[in-house]
Design an enzyme around this catalytic site. Sequence first.
Site, short mmCIF file in Angstrom:
data_model
loop_
_atom_site.label_atom_id
_atom_site.label_comp_id
_atom_site.label_asym_id
_atom_site.label_seq_id
_atom_site.Cartn_x
_atom_site.Cartn_y
_atom_site.Cartn_z
N TRP A 1 0.83 -1.21 0.00
CA TRP A 1 0.00 0.00 0.00
C TRP A 1 0.85 1.24 0.00
CZ3 TRP A 1 -4.35 -0.32 -2.13
CH2 TRP A 1 -5.13 -1.48 -2.00
N ASP B 1 -2.05 6.62 6.27
CA ASP B 1 -3.11 5.79 5.68
C ASP B 1 -3.45 4.71 6.69
OD1 ASP B 1 -4.68 3.97 4.38
OD2 ASP B 1 -3.24 3.50 2.79
N LYS C 1 -12.65 -1.96 6.04
CA LYS C 1 -11.94 -2.87 6.94
C LYS C 1 -12.53 -2.77 8.35
CE LYS C 1 -8.94 -2.87 3.42
NZ LYS C 1 -8.22 -1.89 2.60
C1 LIG Z 1 -7.58 -1.44 1.52
C2 LIG Z 1 -6.51 -0.44 1.62
C3 LIG Z 1 -6.39 0.61 0.69
C4 LIG Z 1 -7.30 0.76 -0.50
O1 LIG Z 1 -8.53 1.13 -0.09
P1 LIG Z 1 -9.69 1.49 -1.17
O2 LIG Z 1 -10.77 1.94 -0.27
O3 LIG Z 1 -9.96 0.24 -1.92
O4 LIG Z 1 -9.16 2.56 -2.05
C5 LIG Z 1 -5.36 1.52 0.88
N1 LIG Z 1 -4.51 1.42 1.91
C6 LIG Z 1 -4.61 0.43 2.82
C7 LIG Z 1 -3.63 0.36 3.95
C8 LIG Z 1 -5.60 -0.53 2.69
O5 LIG Z 1 -5.69 -1.51 3.59
#
Ligand SMILES: *Cc1c(COP(=O)(O)O)cnc(C)c1O
Length: 360
Positions: A102, A172, A196
């Site tokens: 990521w 993030d 999540k």
């Molecule tokens: C799932 C995830 C993303 C992507 O998320 P989207 O909502 O699909 O854009 C980005 N960063 C992390 C750490 C993730 O777990």
Amino acid sequence: MSRVYNFSAGPAMLPEPVLARIRADIPDWQNTGMSVMEVSHRSKEFVAVAEKAEADVRQLLQIPDGYSVLFPQGGATLQFAMVPLNLSEAGSPVDYLNTGSWSEKAIAEARKFCAVNVVANAADSNYSRIPAVADWQLDPNAAYVHYTPNETIGGVEFHFVPEVGNVPLVADMSSTILSRPVDVGRFGVIYAGAQKNIGPAGICLVIVRDDLLGRARQGVPSLLDWSVYAKSDSMVNTPPTFAWYVAGLVFEYLLEQGGLAVMAERNERKAKLLYEAIDQSAFYSCPVAPDCRSWMNVPFVLSVPELDKVFLEESLAAGLTNLKGHRSVGGMRASIYNAMSEKGVLALISFMQEFERRRG
Ligand SMILES: *Cc1c(COP(=O)(O)O)cnc(C)c1O
């Protein structure tokens, strides 16, 4: 209701009381004679939902004054672009830590807009550890420092907040938000896709320190400008109302459970049980260094990879779903977010032990 234990990395499990509440609410929500999906986002009923969701998440995360809470669409991935577009001038220097898939994606997107300095790179350890802080090459003139507190795919998690001086820290937190208390005051920006630990896909939580608003690049579309969301209570256009409503129910549920300190205790215990079971076995192993193992995403491999397929078939038959590791890493991954009970983790551990006895 016949429910499985769903170890999906995302979209992930939701708490059962939340599902029950949605089911009860659907036909006639708050005596409107409509479901929440059918009401105007500007109705007083929905505005109350939106306001309560914000108040509850502020309480859960103890967000200090001076921060705005935004609910844009586009998931975390859109924030990969919105962060540079809102915090930096074209081509200006920005710092990124690379600790996994990521981070890599965030870096690739930022390179379209900025001069990315990779402060530390864990690629050479195959993303199994966080590079030593003493070796980070932070640029004091960077517009911000970006990192990924929990790498959902590799299962690498920071158990500390990086010290970056006066440069705004951007995180993030998609796969770790709400899993434990966070000192929000240490951050310039926190963002997290919902699917999540927050609710259904389709909405993103963004927490921005107010002095960082209003710096978007000239010509940026309104929907990519944080300050436009801040001024309109995230109702720039029609928001994803259902996802917002469910996120609000999850926040309420977490407060009822006792908040994030309680979640942290449960999550730490769940993770410890699973890592101990893996470490005590000669058949399973976890590739991640012990000091940065994720509480949320637990990757593990079988010593006989030829058995991966049978492991997945038999675990599925036992009501344990989505254990396949991400295609970029292989092996297995158990995602054990807030909604996964300790009972679910114990069911996985007994299955693993029984599989090892039979096949190992
Ligand atoms: C799932 C995830 C993303 C992507 O998320 P989207 O909502 O699909 O854009 C980005 N960063 C992390 C750490 C993730 O777990």
